[in-house]
Design a protein around this motif. Structure first.
Motif, mmCIF file in Angstrom:
data_model
loop_
_atom_site.group_PDB
_atom_site.id
_atom_site.type_symbol
_atom_site.label_atom_id
_atom_site.label_comp_id
_atom_site.label_asym_id
_atom_site.label_seq_id
_atom_site.Cartn_x
_atom_site.Cartn_y
_atom_site.Cartn_z
ATOM 1 N N ASN A 294 -11.508 -20.048 10.544
ATOM 2 C CA ASN A 294 -11.982 -19.830 9.163
ATOM 3 C C ASN A 294 -11.416 -18.540 8.576
ATOM 4 O O ASN A 294 -12.131 -17.775 7.908
ATOM 5 C CB ASN A 294 -13.520 -19.782 9.110
ATOM 6 N N THR A 295 -10.148 -18.315 8.798
ATOM 7 C CA THR A 295 -9.539 -17.055 8.380
ATOM 8 C C THR A 295 -8.189 -17.298 7.718
ATOM 9 O O THR A 295 -7.412 -18.149 8.169
ATOM 10 C CB THR A 295 -9.360 -16.112 9.585
ATOM 11 N N VAL A 296 -7.938 -16.551 6.673
ATOM 12 C CA VAL A 296 -6.632 -16.544 6.016
ATOM 13 C C VAL A 296 -6.065 -15.131 6.118
ATOM 14 O O VAL A 296 -6.815 -14.149 6.085
ATOM 15 C CB VAL A 296 -6.727 -17.022 4.559
ATOM 16 N N TYR A 297 -4.747 -15.055 6.268
ATOM 17 C CA TYR A 297 -4.084 -13.771 6.485
ATOM 18 C C TYR A 297 -3.039 -13.525 5.401
ATOM 19 O O TYR A 297 -2.481 -14.458 4.827
ATOM 20 C CB TYR A 297 -3.393 -13.756 7.845
ATOM 21 N N LEU A 298 -2.754 -12.259 5.187
ATOM 22 C CA LEU A 298 -1.662 -11.873 4.308
ATOM 23 C C LEU A 298 -0.887 -10.773 5.016
ATOM 24 O O LEU A 298 -1.368 -9.639 5.119
ATOM 25 C CB LEU A 298 -2.176 -11.385 2.956
ATOM 26 N N GLN A 299 0.269 -11.125 5.543
ATOM 27 C CA GLN A 299 1.144 -10.157 6.193
ATOM 28 C C GLN A 299 2.060 -9.561 5.132
ATOM 29 O O GLN A 299 2.799 -10.294 4.474
ATOM 30 C CB GLN A 299 1.973 -10.832 7.286
ATOM 31 N N MET A 300 1.996 -8.245 4.980
ATOM 32 C CA MET A 300 2.786 -7.570 3.960
ATOM 33 C C MET A 300 3.735 -6.580 4.621
ATOM 34 O O MET A 300 3.291 -5.683 5.350
ATOM 35 C CB MET A 300 1.873 -6.847 2.971
ATOM 36 N N ASN A 301 5.005 -6.750 4.375
ATOM 37 C CA ASN A 301 6.043 -5.885 4.931
ATOM 38 C C ASN A 301 6.792 -5.180 3.804
ATOM 39 O O ASN A 301 6.700 -5.574 2.640
ATOM 40 C CB ASN A 301 7.012 -6.711 5.773
ATOM 41 N N SER A 302 7.544 -4.170 4.174
ATOM 42 C CA SER A 302 8.363 -3.425 3.206
ATOM 43 C C SER A 302 7.542 -3.047 1.981
ATOM 44 O O SER A 302 7.954 -3.252 0.834
ATOM 45 C CB SER A 302 9.585 -4.263 2.792
ATOM 46 N N LEU A 303 6.377 -2.495 2.226
ATOM 47 C CA LEU A 303 5.470 -2.192 1.124
ATOM 48 C C LEU A 303 6.040 -1.130 0.205
ATOM 49 O O LEU A 303 6.751 -0.207 0.634
ATOM 50 C CB LEU A 303 4.117 -1.753 1.679
ATOM 51 N N LYS A 304 5.703 -1.266 -1.075
ATOM 52 C CA LYS A 304 6.164 -0.358 -2.111
ATOM 53 C C LYS A 304 4.957 0.290 -2.786
ATOM 54 O O LYS A 304 3.867 -0.286 -2.790
ATOM 55 C CB LYS A 304 6.971 -1.126 -3.154
ATOM 56 N N PRO A 305 5.144 1.455 -3.390
ATOM 57 C CA PRO A 305 4.017 2.083 -4.111
ATOM 58 C C PRO A 305 3.404 1.159 -5.167
ATOM 59 O O PRO A 305 2.186 1.200 -5.376
ATOM 60 C CB PRO A 305 4.667 3.314 -4.736
ATOM 61 N N GLU A 306 4.206 0.319 -5.773
ATOM 62 C CA GLU A 306 3.683 -0.603 -6.791
ATOM 63 C C GLU A 306 2.837 -1.720 -6.211
ATOM 64 O O GLU A 306 2.240 -2.501 -6.954
ATOM 65 C CB GLU A 306 4.826 -1.184 -7.636
ATOM 66 N N ASP A 307 2.764 -1.817 -4.885
ATOM 67 C CA ASP A 307 1.860 -2.770 -4.247
ATOM 68 C C ASP A 307 0.439 -2.223 -4.153
ATOM 69 O O ASP A 307 -0.479 -2.939 -3.741
ATOM 70 C CB ASP A 307 2.352 -3.125 -2.842
ATOM 71 N N THR A 308 0.257 -0.968 -4.517
ATOM 72 C CA THR A 308 -1.066 -0.355 -4.465
ATOM 73 C C THR A 308 -2.027 -1.078 -5.396
ATOM 74 O O THR A 308 -1.758 -1.246 -6.583
ATOM 75 C CB THR A 308 -0.979 1.127 -4.846
ATOM 76 N N ALA A 309 -3.148 -1.532 -4.831
ATOM 77 C CA ALA A 309 -4.124 -2.305 -5.605
ATOM 78 C C ALA A 309 -5.292 -2.653 -4.695
ATOM 79 O O ALA A 309 -5.234 -2.449 -3.481
ATOM 80 C CB ALA A 309 -3.501 -3.586 -6.150
#
Length: 128
Positions: free
Chosen positions: A77-92
């Motif tokens: 019962n889980t969903v994931y979000l793998q985020m790589n190469s993060l940028k400052p504009e991903d801040t939220a």
């Protein structure tokens, strides 16, 4: 009724990675398309990624395509979000959402208004 609880947010340097998780309550998790949205200060909530109930279809915002992967484990019962190469504009603040689907479909929605349930959000901050 579905309750969603996000986790995994935090502070990371630009170029780093984070994996967000969203745990859902209830016995019918596999009946829901799942989505991730985000909202930065002073901005509207925007679509990030979504995955169909069958896991056969995924959809990504152009701004994250190639850097983000959505996945789900219906047994957990889980969903994931793998985020790589993060940028400052991903801040939220990142929100998990669920959209009930009676039937399987080959499309998933990017519209927040079409999602039925929302989590409380988890903060992601990317420093430059």
């Amino acid at each position: 009724q579905v309750q969603l609880v996000e986790s995994g947010g935090g502070l990371v340097q630009a170029g780093g990675s984070l994996r967000l998780s969203c745990a859902a309550s209830g016995r019918t998790f596999s009946s829901y398309d799942m989505g991730w949205f985000r909202q930065a200060p002073g901005k509207e909530r925007e679509f990030v990624a979504a995955i169909s109930r069958s896991t056969m279809t995924t959809r990504y915002a152009d701004s994250v395509k190639g850097r983000v992967t959505i996945s789900r484990d219906n047994a957990k019962n889980t969903v994931y979000l793998q985020m790589n190469s993060l940028k400052p504009e991903d801040t939220a603040i990142y929100y998990c959402s669920a959209k009930y689907r009676i039937y399987y479909s080959n499309d998933v929605s990017a519209a927040p208004s079409e999602y039925d349930y929302w989590g409380q959000g988890t903060q992601v901050t990317v420093s430059s």
